[in-house]
Design a protein around this motif. Structure first.
Motif, PDB file in Angstrom:
ATOM      1  N   VAL A  13       0.833  -1.201   0.000  1.00  0.00           N
ATOM      2  CA  VAL A  13       0.000   0.000   0.000  1.00  0.00           C
ATOM      3  C   VAL A  13       0.872   1.257   0.000  1.00  0.00           C
ATOM      4  CG1 VAL A  13      -1.660   1.338   1.371  1.00  0.00           C
ATOM      5  CG2 VAL A  13      -2.010  -1.111   1.024  1.00  0.00           C
ATOM      6  N   LEU A  14       1.913   1.279   0.811  1.00  0.00           N
ATOM      7  CA  LEU A  14       2.818   2.427   0.837  1.00  0.00           C
ATOM      8  C   LEU A  14       3.528   2.604  -0.501  1.00  0.00           C
ATOM      9  CD1 LEU A  14       4.398   2.176   4.382  1.00  0.00           C
ATOM     10  CD2 LEU A  14       2.880   3.967   3.521  1.00  0.00           C
ATOM     11  N   GLY A  15       3.952   1.517  -1.111  1.00  0.00           N
ATOM     12  CA  GLY A  15       4.610   1.589  -2.411  1.00  0.00           C
ATOM     13  C   GLY A  15       3.676   2.129  -3.481  1.00  0.00           C
ATOM     14  N   PHE A  16       2.423   1.675  -3.457  1.00  0.00           N
ATOM     15  CA  PHE A  16       1.449   2.164  -4.417  1.00  0.00           C
ATOM     16  C   PHE A  16       1.191   3.657  -4.212  1.00  0.00           C
ATOM     17  CE2 PHE A  16      -2.963   2.945  -5.759  1.00  0.00           C
ATOM     18  CZ  PHE A  16      -2.856   2.585  -7.095  1.00  0.00           C
ATOM     19  N   GLY A  17       1.071   4.084  -2.969  1.00  0.00           N
ATOM     20  CA  GLY A  17       0.858   5.507  -2.665  1.00  0.00           C
ATOM     21  C   GLY A  17       2.031   6.357  -3.118  1.00  0.00           C
ATOM     22  N   ALA A  18       3.237   5.891  -2.900  1.00  0.00           N
ATOM     23  CA  ALA A  18       4.422   6.631  -3.330  1.00  0.00           C
ATOM     24  C   ALA A  18       4.486   6.722  -4.850  1.00  0.00           C
ATOM     25  CB  ALA A  18       5.682   5.960  -2.789  1.00  0.00           C
ATOM     26  N   MET A  19       4.100   5.646  -5.529  1.00  0.00           N
ATOM     27  CA  MET A  19       4.109   5.647  -6.989  1.00  0.00           C
ATOM     28  C   MET A  19       3.081   6.641  -7.534  1.00  0.00           C
ATOM     29  SD  MET A  19       3.873   2.342  -9.560  1.00  0.00           S
ATOM     30  CE  MET A  19       2.406   1.757  -8.770  1.00  0.00           C
ATOM     31  N   LYS A  20       1.887   6.698  -6.950  1.00  0.00           N
ATOM     32  CA  LYS A  20       0.861   7.643  -7.386  1.00  0.00           C
ATOM     33  C   LYS A  20       1.304   9.084  -7.123  1.00  0.00           C
ATOM     34  CE  LYS A  20      -2.779   6.855  -8.806  1.00  0.00           C
ATOM     35  NZ  LYS A  20      -3.209   6.847 -10.192  1.00  0.00           N
ATOM     36  N   ALA A  21       1.948   9.332  -5.985  1.00  0.00           N
ATOM     37  CA  ALA A  21       2.430  10.678  -5.676  1.00  0.00           C
ATOM     38  C   ALA A  21       3.504  11.106  -6.681  1.00  0.00           C
ATOM     39  CB  ALA A  21       2.981  10.723  -4.254  1.00  0.00           C
ATOM     40  N   TYR A  22       4.414  10.209  -7.025  1.00  0.00           N
ATOM     41  CA  TYR A  22       5.444  10.513  -8.019  1.00  0.00           C
ATOM     42  C   TYR A  22       4.814  10.796  -9.374  1.00  0.00           C
ATOM     43  CZ  TYR A  22       9.153   9.933 -11.408  1.00  0.00           C
ATOM     44  OH  TYR A  22      10.004  10.134 -12.458  1.00  0.00           O
ATOM     45  N   GLN A  23       3.825  10.002  -9.751  1.00  0.00           N
ATOM     46  CA  GLN A  23       3.162  10.191 -11.045  1.00  0.00           C
ATOM     47  C   GLN A  23       2.477  11.548 -11.088  1.00  0.00           C
ATOM     48  OE1 GLN A  23      -0.010   7.439 -11.832  1.00  0.00           O
ATOM     49  NE2 GLN A  23       0.002   7.873 -14.009  1.00  0.00           N
ATOM     50  N   HIS A  24       1.796  11.932 -10.029  1.00  0.00           N
ATOM     51  CA  HIS A  24       1.130  13.236 -10.007  1.00  0.00           C
ATOM     52  C   HIS A  24       2.154  14.370 -10.043  1.00  0.00           C
ATOM     53  CE1 HIS A  24      -1.825  16.295  -9.300  1.00  0.00           C
ATOM     54  NE2 HIS A  24      -1.086  16.756  -8.315  1.00  0.00           N
ATOM     55  N   PHE A  25       3.229  14.238  -9.290  1.00  0.00           N
ATOM     56  CA  PHE A  25       4.270  15.269  -9.266  1.00  0.00           C
ATOM     57  C   PHE A  25       4.926  15.417 -10.638  1.00  0.00           C
ATOM     58  CE2 PHE A  25       8.756  16.442  -8.766  1.00  0.00           C
ATOM     59  CZ  PHE A  25       8.598  17.696  -8.187  1.00  0.00           C
ATOM     60  N   SER A  26       5.167  14.306 -11.318  1.00  0.00           N
ATOM     61  CA  SER A  26       5.881  14.333 -12.592  1.00  0.00           C
ATOM     62  C   SER A  26       5.003  14.623 -13.799  1.00  0.00           C
ATOM     63  CB  SER A  26       6.586  12.998 -12.827  1.00  0.00           C
ATOM     64  OG  SER A  26       7.561  12.795 -11.844  1.00  0.00           O
ATOM     65  N   TYR A  27       3.739  14.223 -13.758  1.00  0.00           N
ATOM     66  CA  TYR A  27       2.895  14.330 -14.944  1.00  0.00           C
ATOM     67  C   TYR A  27       1.568  15.052 -14.717  1.00  0.00           C
ATOM     68  CZ  TYR A  27       6.187  10.946 -16.704  1.00  0.00           C
ATOM     69  OH  TYR A  27       7.341  10.326 -17.078  1.00  0.00           O
ATOM     70  N   GLY A  28       1.163  15.250 -13.492  1.00  0.00           N
ATOM     71  CA  GLY A  28      -0.117  15.879 -13.200  1.00  0.00           C
ATOM     72  C   GLY A  28      -0.016  17.390 -13.158  1.00  0.00           C
ATOM     73  N   GLY A  29      -1.149  18.026 -13.062  1.00  0.00           N
ATOM     74  CA  GLY A  29      -1.191  19.464 -12.961  1.00  0.00           C
ATOM     75  C   GLY A  29      -2.540  19.995 -13.394  1.00  0.00           C
ATOM     76  N   PRO A  30      -2.652  21.312 -13.470  1.00  0.00           N
ATOM     77  CA  PRO A  30      -3.936  21.912 -13.849  1.00  0.00           C
ATOM     78  C   PRO A  30      -4.252  21.697 -15.329  1.00  0.00           C
ATOM     79  CG  PRO A  30      -2.268  23.610 -13.603  1.00  0.00           C
ATOM     80  CD  PRO A  30      -1.646  22.321 -13.151  1.00  0.00           C
ATOM     81  N   SER A  31      -5.536  21.764 -15.639  1.00  0.00           N
ATOM     82  CA  SER A  31      -5.997  21.623 -17.020  1.00  0.00           C
ATOM     83  C   SER A  31      -6.177  22.987 -17.659  1.00  0.00           C
ATOM     84  CB  SER A  31      -7.328  20.873 -17.063  1.00  0.00           C
ATOM     85  OG  SER A  31      -7.163  19.552 -16.630  1.00  0.00           O
ATOM     86  N   TYR A  32      -5.797  23.076 -18.913  1.00  0.00           N
ATOM     87  CA  TYR A  32      -6.008  24.273 -19.725  1.00  0.00           C
ATOM     88  C   TYR A  32      -6.713  23.856 -21.002  1.00  0.00           C
ATOM     89  CZ  TYR A  32      -2.882  26.847 -16.678  1.00  0.00           C
ATOM     90  OH  TYR A  32      -2.326  27.456 -15.580  1.00  0.00           O
ATOM     91  N   TYR A  33      -7.497  24.770 -21.524  1.00  0.00           N
ATOM     92  CA  TYR A  33      -8.250  24.521 -22.749  1.00  0.00           C
ATOM     93  C   TYR A  33      -7.768  25.489 -23.817  1.00  0.00           C
ATOM     94  CZ  TYR A  33     -11.240  21.949 -19.590  1.00  0.00           C
ATOM     95  OH  TYR A  33     -11.707  21.055 -18.677  1.00  0.00           O
TER      96      TYR A  33
END
Length: 114
Positions: A13-33
């Motif tokens: 569970v901790l590994g999955f949470g860390a992976m999701k946090a890394y993915q959001h930090f590296s690829y996530g962000g606000p949406s623009y149109y």
């Protein structure tokens, strides 16, 4: 045995949470149109693959503007007057884009794009 199983589940569970946090930090962000208003600057990568560079203004759901620069690897340019929803990451720029119908563009952004 039970403690070991609980520890293993907690580690997963901790590994999955860390992976999701890394993915959001590296690829996530606000949406623009944005709306495609130009053909894009065509270039080749030397191996015969076409790419098109765009420099357009995008708007968030509140109508705040941001200059967006992105490259599309396709055989042809994006369709003019198409609306795009783009995810902008401060470290990587545009990480994701998809075509959306005009009704899915927030009103504040759609008003700015007309």
């Amino acid at each position: 045995m039970k403690k070991m199983l609980i520890g293993l589940v907690a580690l997963i569970v901790l590994g999955f949470g860390a992976m999701k946090a890394y993915q959001h930090f590296s690829y996530g962000g606000p949406s623009y149109y944005t709306k495609i208003t130009e053909a894009g600057k065509e270039s080749n990568d030397g191996e015969g693959n076409k790419q098109y560079e765009y420099k357009l203004t995008g708007y968030d759901e509140k109508g705040k503007a941001k200059q967006l620069k992105f490259t599309v690897f396709r055989d042809r340019p994006l369709k003019r007057n198409a609306y795009l929803k783009m995810t902008y990451n401060k470290n990587r720029g545009i990480t994701r884009w998809q075509s959306v119908p005009s009704k899915d563009v927030p009103k504040a952004a759609r008003d700015e794009l007309k």
